[in-house]
Write a protein that holds these residues in place. Structure first.
Motif, short mmCIF file in Angstrom:
data_model
loop_
_atom_site.label_atom_id
_atom_site.label_comp_id
_atom_site.label_asym_id
_atom_site.label_seq_id
_atom_site.Cartn_x
_atom_site.Cartn_y
_atom_site.Cartn_z
N UNK A 128 34.71 48.89 60.97
CA UNK A 128 34.81 47.73 60.09
C UNK A 128 36.21 47.72 59.49
N UNK A 129 36.97 46.68 59.82
CA UNK A 129 38.28 46.49 59.20
C UNK A 129 38.04 45.75 57.89
N UNK A 130 38.42 46.35 56.76
CA UNK A 130 38.02 45.81 55.47
C UNK A 130 39.23 45.47 54.61
N UNK A 131 38.99 44.58 53.66
CA UNK A 131 40.00 44.17 52.70
C UNK A 131 39.55 44.56 51.30
N UNK A 132 40.51 45.05 50.49
CA UNK A 132 40.20 45.40 49.11
C UNK A 132 41.03 44.61 48.11
N UNK A 133 41.82 43.66 48.60
CA UNK A 133 42.52 42.73 47.71
C UNK A 133 42.75 41.42 48.46
N UNK A 134 43.29 40.43 47.74
CA UNK A 134 43.44 39.10 48.34
C UNK A 134 44.41 39.10 49.52
N UNK A 135 45.48 39.90 49.41
CA UNK A 135 46.46 39.96 50.51
C UNK A 135 45.81 40.47 51.79
N UNK A 136 44.94 41.45 51.66
CA UNK A 136 44.28 41.99 52.85
C UNK A 136 43.25 41.01 53.42
N UNK A 137 42.58 40.26 52.55
CA UNK A 137 41.67 39.21 53.05
C UNK A 137 42.46 38.22 53.89
N UNK A 138 43.62 37.83 53.37
CA UNK A 138 44.46 36.89 54.13
C UNK A 138 44.87 37.50 55.47
N UNK A 271 24.73 54.96 49.13
CA UNK A 271 25.67 54.03 49.76
C UNK A 271 25.05 53.45 51.03
N UNK A 272 24.71 52.17 51.05
CA UNK A 272 24.26 51.56 52.31
C UNK A 272 25.35 51.70 53.37
N UNK A 273 24.99 52.34 54.50
CA UNK A 273 25.96 52.55 55.58
C UNK A 273 25.15 52.93 56.83
N UNK A 274 24.15 52.12 57.11
CA UNK A 274 23.17 52.46 58.14
C UNK A 274 23.79 52.57 59.53
N UNK A 275 24.79 51.75 59.82
CA UNK A 275 25.36 51.74 61.16
C UNK A 275 26.36 52.84 61.43
N UNK A 276 26.74 53.59 60.41
CA UNK A 276 27.70 54.69 60.57
C UNK A 276 29.02 54.22 61.19
N UNK A 277 29.39 52.97 60.93
CA UNK A 277 30.66 52.46 61.44
C UNK A 277 31.82 53.22 60.82
N UNK A 278 32.94 53.26 61.56
CA UNK A 278 34.16 53.69 60.94
C UNK A 278 34.63 52.62 59.96
N UNK A 279 35.40 53.02 58.98
CA UNK A 279 35.89 52.10 57.96
C UNK A 279 37.41 52.20 57.92
#
Length: 442
Positions: A128-138, A271-279
């Motif tokens: 899962x490629x994730x964003x933790x601020x607005x710049x990363x969402x963009x 912590x919900x993380x059922x799929x064990x995806x990388x983060x």
């Protein structure tokens, strides 16, 4: 500070029986310098293509000791580091071609482990490629648009709520699923080494290469002897700068990781993380997290540092500052895991090149090379093994025509070089600050 073990976690998951070092003088068809992923995959594919070849591999320590066995274990379709730069340099079509080739390698690594019974803890969880601020969402939206321009399908960008349903971190503001796999990188390296030995490849452990002497039949010289070969493959990645043509073409940067004790069922339930995806966080200097098979949490990222003079000494694993920063980042993502105890704290060097893309090619027709993964080499090195096979065998193929290969305008001579120290040291610090500034732009 906690009682960390400055030992690579993965190295504790399998015992190593060393192969004998090189003693005396040997003749062979192909000598490969470096027993990590690149060299081992090249040996594997060469032996498959031409079973009669006499192939010898010289390794400074043992397979999996270096970067191959210290990786975080994410097998991703990433080519180098910056897909936008690849598109700008080579065009969308060629960038997509390379990305597809590396993506195919992820699947083929899984087939390899099953066929040869290599217990590399291969999991097709993706990440899962994730964003933790607005710049990363963009940035997530921009990457999706870029994938569309390349003609590649890309899952939608998820909302904060949707992302947190997959991984229950309050820091997450968005995310997107990416195909890939997770592996135990050390067990994978050890497994490939076993398979190539069983196929008839000779691997010499504890045989660091002192120099390569060019010629009609080049010679690889170690402290214990020398190998004269028809063809030589240089596959030392972060150590490529030991060879004159590659000086200042590649530099070693230190990355760090921490691994916890196995989490209890109660801790896992927070912590919900059922799929064990990388983060993976969507920024230039990546932060990433994943589970190991025995439910330890691995958290990596934070500082990426070049030390003056290209310092690769293991004492850099004992620096306290990187681990303090990693632990702060861990608690930013997972404040509900305040009581998680980290036992392993370690680091290693990755090879970085100026254009953030892998390089493969030949010198004088009988010395081939491959390097420049910029920390994304698990899948790309498998693809690179096919590239090296065809370069060694002189085949014009879909692999030897990939954008990885230095030819024409992208020759080794034209590849941008790094300046010497102290300019490099100062510049690396400035580059890190610039990346942080760019990532933070809203």
């Amino acid at each position: 500070m906690e009682d960390y073990r400055h030992v690579v976690y993965w190295h504790d998951t399998e015992e190593v029986t060393l192969a004998p070092p090189l003693r005396g003088n040997v003749d062979c068809d192909v000598c490969i310098v470096g027993g990590g992923y690149t060299g081992l995959w090249a040996a594997h594919f060469l032996k498959q293509a031409e079973p009669a070849l006499d192939i010898r591999v010289v390794e400074a320590r043992h397979s999996g000791y270096g970067a191959s066995g210290r990786a975080d274990g994410f097998a991703t379709p990433t080519v180098g580091k910056d897909i936008q730069a690849l598109v700008n340099t080579f065009g969308a079509e060629r960038a997509l071609e390379a990305s597809k080739a590396v993506g195919k390698s992820i699947l083929e690594i899984g087939r390899f482990t099953r066929k040869h019974r290599v217990d590399a803890e291969y999991e097709t969880n993706g990440y899962l490629m994730v964003a933790t601020d607005r710049a990363q969402v963009r940035r997530l939206h921009e990457d999706r648009e870029l994938a569309g321009l390349m003609g590649a399908s890309q899952p939608p960008v998820l909302s904060a709520e949707e992302t947190r349903e997959i991984v229950g971190s309050p820091a997450l503001l968005g995310g997107t699923r990416v195909g890939g796999a997770l592996v135990n990188p050390f067990r994978l390296a050890r497994g490939i080494a076993r398979v190539v030995r069983e196929a008839g490849v000779t691997v010499y452990d504890e045989s660091p290469c002192l120099r390569v002497e060019p010629g009609v039949r080049p010679r690889v010289v170690t402290a214990g002897g020398r190998i004269t070969a028809d063809k030589v493959v240089l596959a030392t990645n972060v150590h490529m700068d030991a060879f004159p043509p590659f000086r200042r073409k590649v530099i070693p940067v230190w990355t760090y990781a921490m691994v916890s004790e196995p989490l209890t069922e109660e801790q896992l339930g927070r912590v919900p993380w059922e799929g064990r995806e990388g983060l993976v966080e969507a920024k230039s200097l990546l932060t990433c997290a994943r589970f190991t098979r025995d439910n330890r949490i691995m958290f990596a990222g934070g500082p990426v540092r070049y030390y003056f003079g290209g310092d690769r000494r293991q004492r850099n694993m004992n620096r306290a500052a990187p681990y303090r920063e990693i632990h702060r980042e861990f608690l930013r993502f997972f404040p509900m895991w305040q009581d998680v105890v980290f036992r392993y704290a370690y680091g290693g060097t990755a090879d970085v090149v100026r254009d953030y893309a892998p390089h493969f090619g030949t010198l004088g027709g009988n010395i081939s090379y491959g390097y420049g993964y910029c920390g994304n080499g698990i899948a790309a090195s498998h693809t690179g093994g096919k590239v090296l096979r065809d370069l060694v065998l002189g085949k014009d193929s879909e692999w030897s025509r990939l954008l990885f290969v230095d030819r024409g305008d992208r020759s080794l001579r034209s590849t941008p070089s790094f300046p010497p120290d102290p300019l490099l040291y100062v510049g690396s610090r400035a580059a890190t600050r610039l990346m942080d500034w760019k990532d933070a732009r809203a």
